[in-house]
Design a protein around this motif. Structure first.
Motif, PDB file in Angstrom:
ATOM      1  N   MET A  17       0.831  -1.210   0.000  1.00  0.00           N
ATOM      2  CA  MET A  17       0.000   0.000   0.000  1.00  0.00           C
ATOM      3  C   MET A  17       0.867   1.262   0.000  1.00  0.00           C
ATOM      4  O   MET A  17       0.496   2.300  -0.554  1.00  0.00           O
ATOM      5  N   LYS A  18       2.047   1.167   0.624  1.00  0.00           N
ATOM      6  CA  LYS A  18       2.921   2.342   0.701  1.00  0.00           C
ATOM      7  C   LYS A  18       3.400   2.769  -0.683  1.00  0.00           C
ATOM      8  O   LYS A  18       3.609   3.954  -0.936  1.00  0.00           O
ATOM      9  N   ARG A  19       3.562   1.822  -1.568  1.00  0.00           N
ATOM     10  CA  ARG A  19       4.037   2.147  -2.916  1.00  0.00           C
ATOM     11  C   ARG A  19       3.033   3.029  -3.675  1.00  0.00           C
ATOM     12  O   ARG A  19       3.402   4.007  -4.317  1.00  0.00           O
ATOM     13  N   ILE A  20       1.765   2.665  -3.587  1.00  0.00           N
ATOM     14  CA  ILE A  20       0.769   3.454  -4.311  1.00  0.00           C
ATOM     15  C   ILE A  20       0.585   4.826  -3.663  1.00  0.00           C
ATOM     16  O   ILE A  20       0.332   5.827  -4.348  1.00  0.00           O
TER      17      ILE A  20
ATOM     18  N   LYS B 269      -8.225  -6.831   0.391  1.00  0.00           N
ATOM     19  CA  LYS B 269      -8.388  -5.552   1.090  1.00  0.00           C
ATOM     20  C   LYS B 269      -7.428  -4.488   0.567  1.00  0.00           C
ATOM     21  O   LYS B 269      -7.870  -3.365   0.260  1.00  0.00           O
ATOM     22  N   PRO B 270      -6.115  -4.774   0.464  1.00  0.00           N
ATOM     23  CA  PRO B 270      -5.210  -3.750  -0.077  1.00  0.00           C
ATOM     24  C   PRO B 270      -5.568  -3.337  -1.507  1.00  0.00           C
ATOM     25  O   PRO B 270      -5.460  -2.166  -1.865  1.00  0.00           O
ATOM     26  N   ILE B 271      -6.008  -4.314  -2.299  1.00  0.00           N
ATOM     27  CA  ILE B 271      -6.372  -3.998  -3.686  1.00  0.00           C
ATOM     28  C   ILE B 271      -7.598  -3.072  -3.715  1.00  0.00           C
ATOM     29  O   ILE B 271      -7.648  -2.107  -4.480  1.00  0.00           O
ATOM     30  N   LEU B 272      -8.583  -3.352  -2.864  1.00  0.00           N
ATOM     31  CA  LEU B 272      -9.766  -2.497  -2.801  1.00  0.00           C
ATOM     32  C   LEU B 272      -9.408  -1.082  -2.355  1.00  0.00           C
ATOM     33  O   LEU B 272      -9.936  -0.088  -2.875  1.00  0.00           O
ATOM     34  N   LEU B 273      -8.495  -0.992  -1.370  1.00  0.00           N
ATOM     35  CA  LEU B 273      -8.057   0.327  -0.904  1.00  0.00           C
ATOM     36  C   LEU B 273      -7.361   1.093  -2.029  1.00  0.00           C
ATOM     37  O   LEU B 273      -7.527   2.311  -2.168  1.00  0.00           O
ATOM     38  N   LYS B 274      -6.589   0.391  -2.831  1.00  0.00           N
ATOM     39  CA  LYS B 274      -5.924   1.020  -3.979  1.00  0.00           C
ATOM     40  C   LYS B 274      -6.954   1.562  -4.977  1.00  0.00           C
ATOM     41  O   LYS B 274      -6.810   2.677  -5.495  1.00  0.00           O
ATOM     42  N   VAL B 275      -7.962   0.738  -5.253  1.00  0.00           N
ATOM     43  CA  VAL B 275      -8.996   1.150  -6.201  1.00  0.00           C
ATOM     44  C   VAL B 275      -9.744   2.376  -5.679  1.00  0.00           C
ATOM     45  O   VAL B 275     -10.034   3.325  -6.423  1.00  0.00           O
ATOM     46  N   VAL B 276     -10.042   2.361  -4.369  1.00  0.00           N
ATOM     47  CA  VAL B 276     -10.737   3.505  -3.762  1.00  0.00           C
ATOM     48  C   VAL B 276      -9.883   4.761  -3.866  1.00  0.00           C
ATOM     49  O   VAL B 276     -10.363   5.847  -4.245  1.00  0.00           O
ATOM     50  N   LEU B 277      -8.603   4.655  -3.534  1.00  0.00           N
ATOM     51  CA  LEU B 277      -7.699   5.803  -3.606  1.00  0.00           C
ATOM     52  C   LEU B 277      -7.600   6.331  -5.036  1.00  0.00           C
ATOM     53  O   LEU B 277      -7.660   7.553  -5.271  1.00  0.00           O
ATOM     54  N   THR B 278      -7.466   5.422  -5.983  1.00  0.00           N
ATOM     55  CA  THR B 278      -7.384   5.828  -7.392  1.00  0.00           C
ATOM     56  C   THR B 278      -8.661   6.538  -7.829  1.00  0.00           C
ATOM     57  O   THR B 278      -8.625   7.567  -8.511  1.00  0.00           O
ATOM     58  N   SER B 279      -9.800   5.996  -7.411  1.00  0.00           N
ATOM     59  CA  SER B 279     -11.085   6.602  -7.778  1.00  0.00           C
ATOM     60  C   SER B 279     -11.228   7.995  -7.178  1.00  0.00           C
ATOM     61  O   SER B 279     -11.716   8.925  -7.839  1.00  0.00           O
ATOM     62  N   VAL B 280     -10.812   8.146  -5.922  1.00  0.00           N
ATOM     63  CA  VAL B 280     -10.910   9.447  -5.249  1.00  0.00           C
ATOM     64  C   VAL B 280     -10.025  10.470  -5.954  1.00  0.00           C
ATOM     65  O   VAL B 280     -10.454  11.615  -6.212  1.00  0.00           O
ATOM     66  N   LEU B 281      -8.804  10.088  -6.288  1.00  0.00           N
ATOM     67  CA  LEU B 281      -7.897  11.013  -6.968  1.00  0.00           C
ATOM     68  C   LEU B 281      -8.414  11.373  -8.367  1.00  0.00           C
ATOM     69  O   LEU B 281      -8.316  12.528  -8.800  1.00  0.00           O
ATOM     70  N   ALA B 282      -8.937  10.371  -9.072  1.00  0.00           N
ATOM     71  CA  ALA B 282      -9.482  10.639 -10.408  1.00  0.00           C
ATOM     72  C   ALA B 282     -10.673  11.587 -10.324  1.00  0.00           C
ATOM     73  O   ALA B 282     -10.800  12.526 -11.120  1.00  0.00           O
ATOM     74  N   ALA B 283     -11.553  11.347  -9.331  1.00  0.00           N
ATOM     75  CA  ALA B 283     -12.720  12.217  -9.154  1.00  0.00           C
ATOM     76  C   ALA B 283     -12.279  13.642  -8.807  1.00  0.00           C
ATOM     77  O   ALA B 283     -12.847  14.623  -9.304  1.00  0.00           O
ATOM     78  N   ALA B 284     -11.250  13.760  -7.955  1.00  0.00           N
ATOM     79  CA  ALA B 284     -10.738  15.082  -7.587  1.00  0.00           C
ATOM     80  C   ALA B 284     -10.161  15.797  -8.801  1.00  0.00           C
ATOM     81  O   ALA B 284     -10.325  17.014  -8.967  1.00  0.00           O
ATOM     82  N   CYS B 285      -9.510  15.043  -9.665  1.00  0.00           N
ATOM     83  CA  CYS B 285      -8.918  15.634 -10.872  1.00  0.00           C
ATOM     84  C   CYS B 285     -10.012  16.107 -11.833  1.00  0.00           C
ATOM     85  O   CYS B 285      -9.928  17.207 -12.394  1.00  0.00           O
TER      86      CYS B 285
END
Length: 650
Positions: free
Chosen positions: A1-4, A184-200
């Motif tokens: 998770m730290k990498r992403i 769980k880590p994969i889902l957290l990655k997807v959530v983070l990516t979605s949040v950043l994309a939505a913010a962009c």
């Protein structure tokens, strides 16, 4: 998770670096052109810091456009555990190239603004056809060299830090353990990516309102320099280029300029040589003492005269307007410039006619026009504008602040719970809000002009539950409600000290279809009331033709004011108008007292009508009388096109 997370950190760092460099360019412009800021001669002087905050807001739009692709590629790759160095290198190159282009606009904007007092826009592309001349202009003018140097220095700094940031995060990501392949880590990655994309995506849109961010959002005060300082040069350049590509902004060709302009000048009694930029310029000289009376202009949404008794409507929908019409200076043969609000306001307040479907208030470079507000401002008036909806709608905030208005009140000003639909607050709230603001301004002792733009007679219709209409149809109930709101406002205004020294102007922005269509362009769309009453105004019914561009010279004539004038109107109390012309998206229209002519440029087809014994239009053949009407309509519209093109710098 730290990498992403560190991938997200890399992207955020590049985003902030870009915003920082944009801000430095803005700071240089502020320091270099500081003398263009109006003197701080009052306690209400605008905050200069606000311009920088709004600048970051607009810069963020461009930064998010640049960010969207690297964010998608790197974050999706990180979601599947793929951290390839070459992807980060490619992202770094992407940032350096695109920001390098954007910085070029920021650097060029400083000398451009210094010369033109407006931000860089698509007009520069016209210079590309003269490569040698343009290059000479840029490199032979020594004052420009500092900005060329500034561009290369700032771009080099960006590239330097971009490489440093990339290398730092590459090493940091490598030092972390490989990602876990658990759900769980994969889902957290997807959530983070979605949040950043939505913010962009939200950053690209720029705001939560009805429309995405527009130039008008940068305007917050009456200082043109500070307002424009907050606009991103790259945003301005791109949006102006898109504006140029819009079909409605294509230059019209009804008649040659060589024929149109002399005709228009002759019709207005102008002879001799002329300034090609101001072909209708003349000085209006009043005789006697100026009458500094307050002015209240009410522009009613979609109020066709066909709703009123004056047109033969016996439904009693508008008792207030009917009474005013009978006991004021009224105009039963009056026509709107177009069928859109922006056209009605441009014509009424600035005496410039509609040009088919074009919005003459919009544009990446906010149009600068002389009108009622600018003239009154010269005479010491304080000018206020009240609207129901968002201030940036149709570029109103920027346009009116640029062209004579001191204060703008809009949906952003009103309590959120007063907003009833996408067009903001209802008419009764608008008038009740405006009245104490007008009172406050009146107590300063300065004359004022208040312009109030209503909205209720526009779908979606919102009729308050407390209002009891006689009609059963919503389209008629809303007309009754709009009429009631006018009456209630005037009833309250009569109790104010300023009322007896005020001239009121009530007019529609345009009409709407009432009943059955009587031609290709139903007359009810443009046939509107004009009512003027108040201090020193003699009640009478003007039986000649009139149009919205005539409001400015007629009103200023009542105030006995002298002014320079480039408009298309005449003082109807002094000059007889034998013809009117107007537009309706795909049509241009001319009319006189006995007939009207409609022309569809796209089809190159004419429609001719004369009035029958019952007053209804009857189709007719194109003859010499229609030829004269056609020439008048084409010449006036084409002259307006010439003036518009000169204003744009084409």
């Amino acid at each position: 998770m730290k990498r992403i997370l560190k991938t997200a950190g890399y992207l955020l760092s590049m985003h902030l670096l870009g915003l920082l460099i944009f801000t430095i360019f803005r700071l240089v412009q502020y320091v270099a052109l500081n003398s263009m800021i109006l003197p701080d001669d009052s306690a209400s002087a605008p905050s200069h810091f606000t311009a920088f905050i709004r600048g970051i807001w607009f810069d963020n739009v461009i930064a998010c456009y640049i960010m969207i692709l690297p964010l998608a590629v790197l974050m999706i790759s990180a979601c599947i555990g793929f951290y390839w160095k070459k992807l980060y290198k490619a992202a770094s190159i992407w940032f350096c190239v695109l920001y390098g282009i954007a910085f070029m606009a920021s650097a060029a904007n400083i000398p451009y603004f210094q010369y033109f007092f407006k931000n860089i826009n698509s007009s520069i592309f016209g210079w590309f056809g003269y490569t040698a001349t343009t290059a000479g202009m840029i490199f032979e003018e020594t004052s420009y060299l500092i900005y060329i140097l500034l561009y290369f220095v700032m771009t080099a700094l960006f590239v330097f830090f971009a490489i440093k940031i990339r290398k730092y995060f590459e090493k940091s990501i490598e030092a972390e353990a490989s990602d876990e392949k658990k759900i769980k880590p994969i889902l957290l990655k997807v959530v983070l990516t979605s949040v950043l994309a939505a913010a962009c995506v939200f950053g690209i849109r720029g705001r939560t309102g009805y429309n995405p961010i527009k130039i008008s959002e940068a305007y917050y005060c009456n200082d043109s320099f500070l307002n424009q300082l907050g606009i991103s040069p790259m945003f301005n350049l791109l949006t102006s280029a898109m504006d140029d590509m819009r079909k409605e902004n294509k230059e019209i060709d009804l008649i040659s300029y060589d024929e149109a302009i002399p005709y228009a000048r002759h019709w207005f009694g102008l002879e001799g040589e002329t300034d090609s930029l101001k072909v209708l310029h003349r000085h209006i000289m009043a005789q006697g003492e100026v009458k500094k009376k307050n002015v209240v202009i009410i522009l009613m949404e979609s109020m066709s005269l066909n709703f009123m008794k004056a047109s033969g409507n016996d439904e009693g929908l508008t008792p207030v307007l009917d009474s005013l019409f009978d006991n004021s200076l009224s105009f039963p043969h009056f026509y709107s410039a177009g069928i859109h609000t922006n056209q009605g306001m441009t014509a009424t307040l600035y005496s410039f006619p509609a040009i088919m479907q074009r919005n003459l208030m919009k544009g990446t470079v906010t149009p600068k026009r002389d009108g009622i507000a600018t003239v009154l401002k010269q005479y010491g008036y304080h000018n206020i504008f009240f609207m129901t909806h968002e201030a940036q709608y149709d570029n109103m905030n920027a346009f009116f602040r640029t062209n004579g208005y001191d204060d703008i009140y809009s949906q952003e000003t009103y309590p959120k719970d007063s907003v009833v639909n996408s067009f903001g607050v209802p008419d009764h709230f608008l008038f009740n809000y405006a009245l104490p603001v007008i009172d406050k301004n009146a107590k300063t002792g300065k004359p004022f002009m208040a312009t109030i733009l209503t909205i209720s007679n526009h779908p979606p219709y919102i009729i308050p539950s407390w209002f009891k209409a006689k009609s059963s149809e919503p389209e008629k109930q809303i007309v009754e409600y709009a009429d009631y709101c006018i009456g209630d406002f005037l009833k309250q205004a009569k109790t104010k000290d300023w009322y007896d020294n005020t001239i009121f102007v009530i007019q529609a922005d345009h009409g709407k279809l009432v009943g059955r269509a009587d031609s290709e362009l139903p007359q009810s769309y443009n046939h509107i009331p004009l009512i003027i009453f108040g201090s020193g105004v003699e009640p009478q019914q003007y039986q000649g033709l009139g149009m919205q561009v005539d409001v400015m010279p007629t009103l200023l004539g009542l105030l006995n004011m002298s002014y320079d004038y480039d408009g298309f109107g005449v003082n109807l109390l002094e000059t007889h108008r034998d013809k009117v012309f107007y537009s309706a998206d795909n049509y241009v229209v001319g009319r006189d007292s006995s007939q009207f002519y409609i022309y569809a440029p796209a089809m190159q087809k004419s429609f001719c009508y004369k009035y029958g014994a019952d007053g209804k239009p009857v189709e007719a053949q194109f003859d010499d009388s229609f030829k004269q009407l056609q020439r008048h309509t084409f010449s006036m519209t084409q002259t307006a096109e010439w003036m518009q093109q000169q204003m744009k710098g084409r």
